[in-house]
Design an enzyme around this catalytic site. Structure first.
Site, PDB file in Angstrom:
ATOM      1  N   GLY A   1     -13.229  -4.505   0.367  1.00 30.10           N
ATOM      2  CA  GLY A   1     -14.635  -4.099   0.479  1.00 30.10           C
ATOM      3  C   GLY A   1     -15.023  -3.073  -0.572  1.00 30.10           C
ATOM      4  O   GLY A   1     -16.124  -3.119  -1.131  1.00 30.10           O
TER       5      GLY A   1
ATOM      6  N   LYS B   1     -17.630 -16.364   3.563  1.00 32.26           N
ATOM      7  CA  LYS B   1     -19.081 -16.237   3.783  1.00 32.26           C
ATOM      8  C   LYS B   1     -19.898 -15.919   2.543  1.00 32.26           C
ATOM      9  O   LYS B   1     -19.554 -15.026   1.777  1.00 32.26           O
ATOM     10  CB  LYS B   1     -19.316 -15.101   4.781  1.00 32.26           C
TER      11      LYS B   1
ATOM     12  N   ARG C   1       0.824  -1.220   0.000  1.00 29.84           N
ATOM     13  CA  ARG C   1       0.000   0.000   0.000  1.00 29.84           C
ATOM     14  C   ARG C   1       0.852   1.262   0.000  1.00 29.84           C
ATOM     15  O   ARG C   1       0.460   2.259  -0.603  1.00 29.84           O
ATOM     16  CB  ARG C   1      -0.945  -0.024   1.197  1.00 29.84           C
TER      17      ARG C   1
HETATM   18  P1  AMP Z   1     -13.050 -13.537   2.694  1.00 30.77           P
HETATM   19  O1  AMP Z   1     -12.443 -12.487   3.578  1.00 30.77           O
HETATM   20  O2  AMP Z   1     -14.509 -13.669   2.812  1.00 30.77           O
HETATM   21  O3  AMP Z   1     -12.575 -13.454   1.269  1.00 30.77           O
HETATM   22  O4  AMP Z   1     -12.539 -14.908   3.279  1.00 30.77           O
HETATM   23  C1  AMP Z   1     -11.198 -15.260   3.282  1.00 30.77           C
HETATM   24  C2  AMP Z   1     -10.996 -16.332   4.313  1.00 30.77           C
HETATM   25  O5  AMP Z   1     -11.826 -17.429   3.995  1.00 30.77           O
HETATM   26  C3  AMP Z   1      -9.579 -16.840   4.335  1.00 30.77           C
HETATM   27  O6  AMP Z   1      -9.001 -16.529   5.574  1.00 30.77           O
HETATM   28  C4  AMP Z   1      -9.753 -18.341   4.161  1.00 30.77           C
HETATM   29  O7  AMP Z   1      -8.947 -19.088   5.030  1.00 30.77           O
HETATM   30  C5  AMP Z   1     -11.208 -18.565   4.503  1.00 30.77           C
HETATM   31  N1  AMP Z   1     -11.719 -19.785   3.881  1.00 30.77           N
HETATM   32  C6  AMP Z   1     -11.702 -20.120   2.598  1.00 30.77           C
HETATM   33  N2  AMP Z   1     -12.194 -21.364   2.429  1.00 30.77           N
HETATM   34  C7  AMP Z   1     -12.519 -21.827   3.644  1.00 30.77           C
HETATM   35  C8  AMP Z   1     -13.051 -23.047   4.118  1.00 30.77           C
HETATM   36  N3  AMP Z   1     -13.343 -24.028   3.295  1.00 30.77           N
HETATM   37  N4  AMP Z   1     -13.255 -23.173   5.424  1.00 30.77           N
HETATM   38  C9  AMP Z   1     -12.944 -22.157   6.276  1.00 30.77           C
HETATM   39  N5  AMP Z   1     -12.446 -20.987   5.879  1.00 30.77           N
HETATM   40  C10 AMP Z   1     -12.228 -20.809   4.586  1.00 30.77           C
END
Ligand code: AMP
Length: 400
Positions: free
Chosen positions: A381, A202, A31
């Site tokens: 975001g 999520k 950054r």
């Molecule tokens: P996000 O911030 O929503 O893009 O999520 C990223 C996070 O999702 C990372 O820290 C990953 O470790 C987690 N993640 C991805 N796949 C899985 C999974 N199958 N089970 C648990 N966490 C996950």
């Protein structure tokens, strides 16, 4: 930036919210590096620069005595690295607004750089407070916003401050311009086939984006933690995998909508499962929807990799947001790395690819492929909201 910076003081909102280890050492200076071209342009054209940014969430992580943990959140931690990258000294003032800051700003000479203290030391920042924004605006002749990562926040330093500058005295920085024009490529008529690869933890974080993409995508690949909500919705067993039960109806609805619009949703056909949430857990590969109790899915399996490769290979436009598994654990990073390679491969064959901020950026960096894709966004975001079709307050404030 077509403004005349000669003998002008320019207030630049940068995104210096860098990751730091427990000893205040910057673990990734991306950054800061990305802000350098804008700062240099102002200095080269005879201006003086005042930099402001947030770092972390100091007001949410107060000391036990209720005070700000200045040591942990001071923006001065980025000063030495910034000075090194600029090749010149950087002045620092231990406040964000107030008499001392105004005095430093008034005495600033062309070619000099002044860094203000963390904007989030003040509750007025997140409230978009007008008086606070006005105090910031009083420091300079020109305002530049180069902090795409916080452009979705209507904060004082990202949005309100712009109200105090006439249209001809405010501008986007070079990074912000690049972010906007790349995101616009996706939003305004992407070349087809257009493939979105969505992962991460999520469904709730990505559902709005999925809905929006149904209007423009040909294929949507869904992996990572969010895919298990879809697997459960289809009646599968997902063991202890991540799941948002509340989103099962929406997951079903989105698939129905996709079918009616002719958009293919691709879900993993197999998963690498683990008997514990750790890198050293026992692992095995099972078909999706066949995860026994006591196990959880932490990566996509080899069949899914092939299945997704067939889709990505044909793409002319790709966006990728979110890892396909727990890529932080080396043993469960295979699927995410395979996706990084697929995206780089398609880019080499002429596709346009945008990596949409956040964890997918760490993943593409880890895979050493960041320079093999078309654009790596600095905004997690903010990029999501842009792609969802929302007007970001930080962008609107400059355009108005
Ligand atoms: P996000 O911030 O929503 O893009 O999520 C990223 C996070 O999702 C990372 O820290 C990953 O470790 C987690 N993640 C991805 N796949 C899985 C999974 N199958 N089970 C648990 N966490 C996950």
């Amino acid at each position: 930036m077509d403004l005349n910076f000669k003998n002008k003081t320019v207030l630049i909102r940068v995104d210096f919210n860098v990751p730091l280890n427990g000893n205040g050492i910057i673990t990734d200076d991306t950054r800061i590096r990305k802000a350098i071209p804008t700062i240099n342009e102002v200095l080269d054209k005879g201006g003086a620069v005042i930099l402001m940014s947030h770092l972390g969430r100091p007001l949410k992580k107060l000391n036990s005595n209720g005070r700000i943990n200045v040591e942990k959140f001071t923006l001065w931690q980025v000063g030495p690295r910034l000075a090194e990258l600029l090749g010149r000294t950087v002045g620092f003032v231990q406040s964000t607004v107030g008499e001392a800051v105004q005095m430093h700003a008034d005495n600033l000479q062309p070619g000099e750089v002044l860094l203000l203290e963390n904007t989030r030391f003040h509750k007025e920042e997140a409230k978009g407070d007008k008086d606070f924004a006005k105090s910031l605006a009083n420091l300079a002749d020109i305002y530049i916003n180069d902090a795409f990562g916080t452009a979705h926040r209507a904060h004082a330093s990202t949005t309100t401050v712009a109200e105090y500058f006439p249209k001809e005295s405010k501008s986007f920085g070079k990074l912000m311009k690049a972010e906007i024009s790349n995101a616009e490529k996706i939003v305004k008529g992407p070349e087809k086939p257009f493939v979105a690869i969505l992962g991460g933890a999520k469904v709730s974080d990505k559902i709005q984006l999925i809905e929006k993409l149904l209007d423009s995508c040909d294929d949507i690949i869904i992996g990572g933690g969010m895919s298990y909500t879809f697997a459960k919705a289809a009646g599968g067993n997902i063991g202890g995998s991540l799941c948002e039960d509340d989103y099962i109806p929406l997951a079903l609805e989105v698939q129905k909508k996709a079918a009616s619009k002719g958009v293919n949703i691709h879900l993993p056909s197999d998963n690498v499962i683990a008997d514990d949430f750790s890198n050293s857990a026992n692992r095995k590969v099972v078909d999706s929807g066949n995860i026994p109790d006591g196990w959880e899915g932490l990566d996509i399996g080899p069949k899914s990799v092939k299945q997704f490769a067939n889709v990505v290979e044909k793409a002319k436009t790709i966006i990728w947001n979110g890892p396909l598994g727990v890529f932080e654990f080396e043993n469960f990073a295979t699927g995410t790395n395979a996706i990084a390679n697929m995206v780089a491969g398609a880019t080499a064959k002429g596709a346009y690819s945008l990596i949409g901020g956040g964890d997918s950026v760490s993943a593409i960096n880890k895979a050493g492929l960041a320079d093999k894709v078309s654009f790596v966004s600095t905004g997690g975001g903010a990029m999501l909201e842009f792609l969802e079709g929302k007007e970001l307050p930080g962008i609107k404030a400059i355009r108005e």
